[in-house]
Design an enzyme around this catalytic site. Structure first.
Site, mmCIF file in Angstrom:
data_model
loop_
_atom_site.group_PDB
_atom_site.id
_atom_site.type_symbol
_atom_site.label_atom_id
_atom_site.label_comp_id
_atom_site.label_asym_id
_atom_site.label_seq_id
_atom_site.Cartn_x
_atom_site.Cartn_y
_atom_site.Cartn_z
ATOM 1 N N TYR A 172 -21.807 67.683 -20.561
ATOM 2 C CA TYR A 172 -22.881 68.573 -20.995
ATOM 3 C C TYR A 172 -22.631 68.996 -22.432
ATOM 4 O O TYR A 172 -21.501 69.322 -22.795
ATOM 5 C CB TYR A 172 -22.898 69.842 -20.145
ATOM 6 C CG TYR A 172 -23.283 69.629 -18.719
ATOM 7 C CD1 TYR A 172 -22.346 69.200 -17.789
ATOM 8 C CD2 TYR A 172 -24.582 69.883 -18.275
ATOM 9 C CE1 TYR A 172 -22.685 69.014 -16.471
ATOM 10 C CE2 TYR A 172 -24.926 69.712 -16.964
ATOM 11 C CZ TYR A 172 -23.978 69.275 -16.065
ATOM 12 O OH TYR A 172 -24.309 69.093 -14.749
ATOM 13 N N HIS B 151 -29.137 70.179 -19.417
ATOM 14 C CA HIS B 151 -28.916 69.002 -18.583
ATOM 15 C C HIS B 151 -27.814 68.174 -19.214
ATOM 16 O O HIS B 151 -27.608 68.229 -20.426
ATOM 17 C CB HIS B 151 -30.186 68.147 -18.516
ATOM 18 C CG HIS B 151 -31.225 68.719 -17.632
ATOM 19 N ND1 HIS B 151 -31.047 68.905 -16.290
ATOM 20 C CD2 HIS B 151 -32.473 69.151 -17.905
ATOM 21 C CE1 HIS B 151 -32.143 69.423 -15.772
ATOM 22 N NE2 HIS B 151 -33.020 69.581 -16.736
ATOM 23 N N LYS C 178 -30.155 59.999 -18.876
ATOM 24 C CA LYS C 178 -28.810 60.200 -19.404
ATOM 25 C C LYS C 178 -28.307 58.878 -19.961
ATOM 26 O O LYS C 178 -28.881 57.832 -19.716
ATOM 27 C CB LYS C 178 -27.877 60.663 -18.288
ATOM 28 C CG LYS C 178 -28.257 62.001 -17.710
ATOM 29 C CD LYS C 178 -27.247 62.440 -16.703
ATOM 30 C CE LYS C 178 -27.865 63.314 -15.641
ATOM 31 N NZ LYS C 178 -28.479 64.530 -16.167
#
Lengths: 178, 282
Positions: free
Chosen positions: B219, B227, B258
């Protein structure tokens, strides 16, 4: 009646570009060249990349492709990899050293994982930490793509309409004449 | 402490206990906080925590119970002795009365028998009666000399004693610093710890990545506010990944917005990262 064998009917014609490439790089083996060629075709014919070329890396002993998405965007390298192959992190790092575009080693390359049936998946490999795109960028990109698709569809529809008008005009004109 | 860890040390951990006011749910958990071994090792290295080892004397509970029964038996005996000594007089009187009654019954039976053979047994009778009367006096003396100890002779068995059920932790606990922590010892653990430390050093917050099939989630800020950006997957440098694994990793990470981060350690113990993202090509 002469007997024909199956081998008489199988021809092993290669695409002339592929043959040229193989001639230029004799140390490249046929299979990897074929695979690379599939990716090359996908990029050139399907995605209309600009100025795509096949190249060969002696250090890695595999072919790769360089090209640009469009005229304005910078050059990228695409490395075809077979689905059954295995890559270690060390290998990935060597890719970054040994593959060149416009004379300099790449910082990020596109890995084209493909099968011999021409299924290709593209993933972007970057050396170092590369954060994902923020959500705004992704939505903007999607919006642009949708707009582009919409424009294309409308253009095609317009063409069809014009064609229809032309043909109907011809038909009617013919009848009137009669 | 937990707050301090989160804010100052950027260590998040995982709450595994229950909230005292809302125990019957597991949407929001409370203290204690469980740390990953990497987190604990990092904190030990930066000198913020020490590992303690709880030594508890488990065998002492049996001994203490045994002593409890002995004490109880003794106390109970004393209590009985007290009671008996208070009522000693009545007990003695009661015993005398009982004995007299017995003797009267005997005499009655003897008289009945004696009537039948009076002449012959008279001297015997008198002798026996005399003996009896003597015996009676003697018995009375004996009874008088009864003490409490003669009456209270038996021990109450351990089965009848009370057992204490503890409402608090009964063990004697002491905390000793644990010096023999052998983490990390395997190659994989060492790699994971190095990657953890490196990423932590870059200012990220890291948590367990098992939700996305990776080793850590990275993070850019506090996990409650952001997120995660990366799914860190640790692999040893020469460990070969099948291409299909790369494809699945890439697919998963792109679906959740991601970047997959392949982490490895080179010969100089420096961590190298390779990011795997989605290209724009569909």
């Amino acid at each position: 009646m002469t007997a024909y064998s199956a081998s008489d009917f199988t021809t092993n014609h290669k695409h002339p570009l592929l043959e040229d490439f193989l001639q230029q790089n004799p140390s490249c083996d046929d299979e990897s060249a074929e695979r690379a060629f599939l990716v090359y075709q996908d990029l050139t014919e399907v995605r209309n990349w600009w100025f795509t070329e096949m190249a060969y890396s002696d250090a890695l002993e595999r072919p790769y492709i360089t090209g640009q998405v469009s005229r304005r965007l910078p050059r990228q390298a695409v490395l075809p990899i077979g689905v059954e192959e295995r890559i270690s992190v060390h290998d990935a790092q060597t890719f970054f050293c040994k593959i060149f575009t416009s004379g300099a080693p790449v910082k990020s390359l596109t890995l084209a994982v493909n099968e011999l049936d021409s299924t290709v998946v593209y993933y972007k490999l970057t050396s170092g930490l590369s954060p994902p795109d923020p959500p705004e960028v992704t939505t903007q990109r999607k919006h642009d793509k949708d707009a582009q698709f919409d424009r294309k569809r409308r253009h095609v529809a317009a063409c069809v309409q014009k064609a229809m008008k032309r043909t109907s005009h011809e038909v009617f004109g013919h009848i009137n004449y009669n | 402490d937990v707050q301090m860890l989160r804010e100052e040390c950027r260590i998040v951990g995982k709450l595994v206990g229950c909230l005292p006011r809302a125990p019957r749910q597991n949407i929001q958990l409370g203290l204690p906080l469980q740390l990953m071994p990497e987190e604990a090792k990092l904190l030990v290295d930066i000198g913020n925590i020490i590992i303690l080892y709880k030594q508890s004397y488990v065998h002492s509970i049996k001994i203490s119970n045994f002593f409890l029964t002995l004490v109880q038996q003794r106390l109970y005996k004393e209590h009985r002795k007290e009671e008996v000594s208070q009522r000693m007089d009545s007990i003695i009187a009661g015993k005398k009365a009982k004995k007299r009654k017995l003797q009267e019954e005997l005499n009655q039976s003897k008289d009945g028998a004696g009537a039948a053979s009076e002449t012959m047994d008279a001297p015997e009778e008198s002798g026996s009666q005399g003996a009896l009367s003597e015996g009676k006096d003697g018995a009375d003396k004996d009874i008088d000399s009864l003490t409490v100890d003669d009456i209270v002779t038996t021990e109450t068995s351990a089965e009848h004693s009370l057992v204490q059920i503890f409402t608090q932790n009964p063990w004697k606990e002491s905390y000793v610093t644990y010096k023999d922590w052998s983490y990390p010892s395997t190659e994989r653990d060492i790699l994971r710890y190095r990657v953890f430390k490196d990423l932590w050093g870059k200012g990220f917050y890291l948590t367990s990545g098992s939700k996305f099939g990776g080793d850590f989630l990275v993070y850019p800020g506090d996990p409650a506010r952001y997120h995660s950006h990366y799914i860190a997957v640790c692999r040893s440098q020469f460990d070969e990944l099948p291409c299909l694994d790369l494809v699945s990793l890439g697919r998963l990470s792109s679906n959740v917005r991601k970047t997959a981060l392949l982490c490895a350690m080179d010969r100089n113990r420096k961590v190298t990262y390779t990011s795997l993202t989605w290209t724009g090509l569909s």
